[in-house]
Write an enzyme that holds these catalytic residues in place. Structure first.
Site, PDB file in Angstrom:
ATOM      1  N   HIS A  46     -10.510   1.308   1.599  1.00 11.22           N
ATOM      2  CA  HIS A  46     -10.266   2.256   2.700  1.00 11.22           C
ATOM      3  C   HIS A  46     -11.523   2.189   3.561  1.00 11.22           C
ATOM      4  O   HIS A  46     -12.548   2.787   3.228  1.00 11.22           O
ATOM      5  CB  HIS A  46     -10.029   3.674   2.160  1.00 11.22           C
ATOM      6  CG  HIS A  46      -9.707   4.654   3.253  1.00 11.22           C
ATOM      7  ND1 HIS A  46      -8.517   5.350   3.309  1.00 11.22           N
ATOM      8  CD2 HIS A  46     -10.403   5.032   4.346  1.00 11.22           C
ATOM      9  CE1 HIS A  46      -8.506   6.110   4.403  1.00 11.22           C
ATOM     10  NE2 HIS A  46      -9.649   5.940   5.030  1.00 11.22           N
TER      11      HIS A  46
ATOM     12  N   HIS B   8       3.410  14.458   1.708  1.00  7.93           N
ATOM     13  CA  HIS B   8       2.815  15.774   1.428  1.00  7.93           C
ATOM     14  C   HIS B   8       3.930  16.799   1.614  1.00  7.93           C
ATOM     15  O   HIS B   8       4.785  16.622   2.506  1.00  7.93           O
ATOM     16  CB  HIS B   8       1.682  16.078   2.429  1.00  7.93           C
ATOM     17  CG  HIS B   8       0.467  15.225   2.249  1.00  7.93           C
ATOM     18  ND1 HIS B   8      -0.543  15.514   1.359  1.00  7.93           N
ATOM     19  CD2 HIS B   8       0.094  14.069   2.854  1.00  7.93           C
ATOM     20  CE1 HIS B   8      -1.484  14.574   1.422  1.00  7.93           C
ATOM     21  NE2 HIS B   8      -1.119  13.692   2.318  1.00  7.93           N
TER      22      HIS B   8
ATOM     23  N   ALA C  68      -3.576  14.837   5.644  1.00  9.59           N
ATOM     24  CA  ALA C  68      -3.402  13.518   6.283  1.00  9.59           C
ATOM     25  C   ALA C  68      -2.417  12.683   5.488  1.00  9.59           C
ATOM     26  O   ALA C  68      -2.543  12.563   4.264  1.00  9.59           O
ATOM     27  CB  ALA C  68      -4.749  12.808   6.360  1.00  9.59           C
TER      28      ALA C  68
ATOM     29  N   ASP D 130       1.459   2.558   3.535  1.00 12.02           N
ATOM     30  CA  ASP D 130       0.608   3.746   3.390  1.00 12.02           C
ATOM     31  C   ASP D 130       1.467   5.014   3.457  1.00 12.02           C
ATOM     32  O   ASP D 130       0.992   6.070   3.902  1.00 12.02           O
ATOM     33  CB  ASP D 130      -0.518   3.786   4.436  1.00 12.02           C
ATOM     34  CG  ASP D 130      -1.600   4.794   4.063  1.00 12.02           C
ATOM     35  OD1 ASP D 130      -1.675   5.173   2.885  1.00 12.02           O
ATOM     36  OD2 ASP D 130      -2.368   5.203   4.959  1.00 12.02           O
TER      37      ASP D 130
ATOM     38  N   HIS E 150       0.871  -1.192   0.000  1.00 10.07           N
ATOM     39  CA  HIS E 150       0.000   0.000   0.000  1.00 10.07           C
ATOM     40  C   HIS E 150       0.902   1.234   0.000  1.00 10.07           C
ATOM     41  O   HIS E 150       1.451   1.607   1.034  1.00 10.07           O
ATOM     42  CB  HIS E 150      -0.908  -0.001   1.236  1.00 10.07           C
ATOM     43  CG  HIS E 150      -1.876   1.138   1.268  1.00 10.07           C
ATOM     44  ND1 HIS E 150      -3.216   0.981   1.554  1.00 10.07           N
ATOM     45  CD2 HIS E 150      -1.719   2.468   1.059  1.00 10.07           C
ATOM     46  CE1 HIS E 150      -3.831   2.147   1.514  1.00 10.07           C
ATOM     47  NE2 HIS E 150      -2.929   3.083   1.226  1.00 10.07           N
TER      48      HIS E 150
ATOM     49  N   HIS F  31       1.682   5.313  -1.693  1.00  8.83           N
ATOM     50  CA  HIS F  31       1.315   6.495  -2.495  1.00  8.83           C
ATOM     51  C   HIS F  31       2.590   7.074  -3.104  1.00  8.83           C
ATOM     52  O   HIS F  31       3.470   7.541  -2.369  1.00  8.83           O
ATOM     53  CB  HIS F  31       0.633   7.542  -1.609  1.00  8.83           C
ATOM     54  CG  HIS F  31      -0.642   7.035  -1.009  1.00  8.83           C
ATOM     55  ND1 HIS F  31      -1.869   7.142  -1.645  1.00  8.83           N
ATOM     56  CD2 HIS F  31      -0.893   6.357   0.146  1.00  8.83           C
ATOM     57  CE1 HIS F  31      -2.802   6.578  -0.894  1.00  8.83           C
ATOM     58  NE2 HIS F  31      -2.238   6.092   0.195  1.00  8.83           N
TER      59      HIS F  31
ATOM     60  N   HIS G 133      -4.771  -0.754   5.625  1.00 13.06           N
ATOM     61  CA  HIS G 133      -4.282  -0.048   6.825  1.00 13.06           C
ATOM     62  C   HIS G 133      -5.234  -0.161   8.016  1.00 13.06           C
ATOM     63  O   HIS G 133      -5.774   0.840   8.492  1.00 13.06           O
ATOM     64  CB  HIS G 133      -3.961   1.424   6.527  1.00 13.06           C
ATOM     65  CG  HIS G 133      -4.960   2.170   5.690  1.00 13.06           C
ATOM     66  ND1 HIS G 133      -6.294   2.228   5.986  1.00 13.06           N
ATOM     67  CD2 HIS G 133      -4.797   2.905   4.577  1.00 13.06           C
ATOM     68  CE1 HIS G 133      -6.898   2.945   5.072  1.00 13.06           C
ATOM     69  NE2 HIS G 133      -6.026   3.372   4.210  1.00 13.06           N
TER      70      HIS G 133
ATOM     71  N   ASN H 206      -5.000   7.258  -6.102  1.00 15.88           N
ATOM     72  CA  ASN H 206      -5.672   8.517  -5.728  1.00 15.88           C
ATOM     73  C   ASN H 206      -4.841   9.750  -6.101  1.00 15.88           C
ATOM     74  O   ASN H 206      -4.475  10.540  -5.256  1.00 15.88           O
ATOM     75  CB  ASN H 206      -6.030   8.526  -4.227  1.00 15.88           C
ATOM     76  CG  ASN H 206      -4.813   8.505  -3.312  1.00 15.88           C
ATOM     77  OD1 ASN H 206      -3.785   7.931  -3.654  1.00 15.88           O
ATOM     78  ND2 ASN H 206      -4.927   9.142  -2.152  1.00 15.88           N
TER      79      ASN H 206
ATOM     80  N   ARG I  98       2.386   9.376  -5.745  1.00 18.25           N
ATOM     81  CA  ARG I  98       2.071  10.709  -6.291  1.00 18.25           C
ATOM     82  C   ARG I  98       2.477  10.814  -7.772  1.00 18.25           C
ATOM     83  O   ARG I  98       2.660   9.828  -8.449  1.00 18.25           O
ATOM     84  CB  ARG I  98       2.739  11.827  -5.479  1.00 18.25           C
ATOM     85  CG  ARG I  98       2.560  11.733  -3.968  1.00 18.25           C
ATOM     86  CD  ARG I  98       1.118  11.747  -3.550  1.00 18.25           C
ATOM     87  NE  ARG I  98       0.953  11.967  -2.119  1.00 18.25           N
ATOM     88  CZ  ARG I  98      -0.080  11.538  -1.413  1.00 18.25           C
ATOM     89  NH1 ARG I  98      -1.041  10.844  -1.971  1.00 18.25           N
ATOM     90  NH2 ARG I  98      -0.171  11.792  -0.132  1.00 18.25           N
TER      91      ARG I  98
ATOM     92  N   LYS J 195      -8.942  -0.137  -5.958  1.00 19.27           N
ATOM     93  CA  LYS J 195      -9.021   0.472  -4.628  1.00 19.27           C
ATOM     94  C   LYS J 195     -10.323   1.260  -4.478  1.00 19.27           C
ATOM     95  O   LYS J 195     -10.595   2.187  -5.255  1.00 19.27           O
ATOM     96  CB  LYS J 195      -7.824   1.409  -4.440  1.00 19.27           C
ATOM     97  CG  LYS J 195      -7.834   2.219  -3.149  1.00 19.27           C
ATOM     98  CD  LYS J 195      -7.532   1.351  -1.942  1.00 19.27           C
ATOM     99  CE  LYS J 195      -7.643   2.115  -0.638  1.00 19.27           C
ATOM    100  NZ  LYS J 195      -6.594   3.078  -0.420  1.00 19.27           N
TER     101      LYS J 195
HETATM  102  C1  NCD Z   1      -3.339   9.084   2.114  1.00 19.94           C
HETATM  103  C2  NCD Z   1      -2.854  10.135   1.088  1.00 19.94           C
HETATM  104  O1  NCD Z   1      -2.314  11.182   1.498  1.00 19.94           O
HETATM  105  O2  NCD Z   1      -2.965   9.860  -0.111  1.00 19.94           O
HETATM  106  N1  NCD Z   1      -3.431   9.714   3.404  1.00 19.94           N
HETATM  107  C3  NCD Z   1      -3.405   9.081   4.601  1.00 19.94           C
HETATM  108  O3  NCD Z   1      -3.593   9.766   5.626  1.00 19.94           O
HETATM  109  N2  NCD Z   1      -3.188   7.807   4.727  1.00 19.94           N
HETATM  110  C4  NCD Z   1      -4.638   8.513   1.667  1.00 19.94           C
HETATM  111  C5  NCD Z   1      -5.089   7.322   2.458  1.00 19.94           C
HETATM  112  O4  NCD Z   1      -4.562   6.221   2.344  1.00 19.94           O
HETATM  113  O5  NCD Z   1      -6.016   7.504   3.279  1.00 19.94           O
HETATM  114 ZN    ZN Z   2      -3.237   5.070   1.592  1.00 19.15          ZN
END
Ligand code: NCD
Ligand code: ZN
Length: 337
Positions: A134, A244, A256, A240, A12, A14, A168, A40, A16, A95
């Site tokens: 999720h 950011h 988040a 996860d 899992h 991200h 998660h 996402n 970007r 997802k």
């Molecule tokens: C994730 C994100 O920033 O893409 N944020 C997070 O708090 N985990 C999205 C997600 O998995 O909820």
């Molecule tokens: Zn995630």
């Protein structure tokens, strides 16, 4: 002291897009043999062309690292059998996000009536495409995951052949669900194994530990640790890791997501060592996922060496988990792999 992990996988992740992708992708591809890449993006990945072009951008960003991005589609309830049959060649899973529940999830699902989802879920079940979820309602923040469990049970019973991964998981109720339905699996993050809500908001607020789902109670962390440390066969590591930019975290209206990719293996090793469970790390970090997903990852050996690792303050403009702290294990790719 050294240990060798075979083909670590992050189920899992991200990664970007654009400059962010370019600056953080190697934090995963250096240490892992592959990862489930979340869809996402600002414009979610919903077509085969988008999957193909996103994968190309990911491969460009990782350069010559040995790493396989396992691509995913963003769940839509109007995906039909023929589309999914074609898509299956390019993706490992789909997802599902409840609409608006987390970063870039506005286009997610707003009706959880089985009849509104049936056609897509039936097709996924027939085609053996795993559903990643999720699992949060929009109720009180500490109860969201628990409230979601009735939906998990409903889809697990209605589509017994569909592989469902509760992504998660953060509470003990989800851990109990795992053993109640054969077709339910779970990923667990590094941070949910290590922190509780106390670490996020019990003292001064720590925005770099703020994520969705929010870290829960001590007894929840204990339940998560128990299954991860014992190598429970239905549980996989999924970081996860969700970068950011620093100004979006250290701001009023903090985004988040915790950026843990560069510290994940070292910190997991520390946790498993502390609990005298190092022999189960290989299961949690790769073997269980290989069996659950039926994948054959790239062969890659990562050495974990008991040698201090001072975590950098920043990677590009992203602050990692444990920034500026010392971890007791360092990791690098074996020269013989
Ligand atoms: C994730 C994100 O920033 O893409 N944020 C997070 O708090 N985990 C999205 C997600 O998995 O909820
Ligand atoms: Zn995630």
């Amino acid at each position: 002291m050294k240990i060798v992990l075979k083909s670590p996988l992050d189920m899992h992740l991200h990664l970007r897009d654009g400059d962010m992708l370019e600056s953080i992708a190697r934090c995963s591809s250096r240490y892992f043999a592959g990862a489930i890449v979340m869809p996402n993006l600002v414009m979610p990945v919903t077509s085969i062309d988008e999957v193909i072009s996103y994968k190309k951008r990911v491969l460009k960003a990782i350069g010559d690292d040995k790493f396989e991005p396992y691509m995913t589609l963003f769940f839509k309830s109007d995906y039909r059998y023929n589309f999914l049959k074609e898509a299956k060649e390019y993706i490992k899973a789909i997802k599902l996000y409840p609409s608006g529940i987390t970063t870039n999830s506005e286009g997610g699902v707003s009706s959880f009536e089985i009849d509104d989802l049936r056609e897509t879920l039936e097709a996924m079940s027939e085609l053996n495409i795993p559903l990643l979820v999720h699992g949060e309602t929009n109720g009180f923040v500490m109860d969201r995951e628990k409230e979601f469990s009735s939906f998990y049970e409903k889809i697990a019973l209605t589509f017994p052949k569909l592989k469902i991964v509760m992504e998660h998981i953060t509470d003990k109720n989800s851990v109990e669900l795992l053993n109640r339905h054969d077709n339910l699996y779970a990923t667990i993050t590094l941070h949910h194994l290590l922190i509780t809500l106390d670490d996020v908001a019990g003292g001064l607020l720590r925005p770099h530990l703020f994520c969705k789902p929010i870290a829960k109670r001590y007894e929840d962390r204990e339940a998560l640790q128990k299954v991860a440390l014992n190598g429970h066969p239905k549980v996989m590591f999924g970081s996860d890791s969700a970068p950011h930019p620093r100004d979006k975290k250290e701001s009023c209206g903090c985004a988040a997501g915790i950026f843990s990719a560069p510290v994940a293996l070292s910190a997991l090793c520390e946790l498993f060592e502390k609990n005298d469970k190092l022999e189960n790390l290989q299961k949690f970090i790769s073997d269980n996922a290989i069996k659950i997903y039926g994948i054959k990852p790239i062969k890659k050996e990562i050495v974990l060496e008991k040698k201090e690792f001072l975590v950098p303050q920043k990677y590009g403009n992203v602050v990692p988990m444990f920034a500026g702290e010392k971890l007791s294990w360092s990791s690098y790719e074996s020269t013989s792999s």
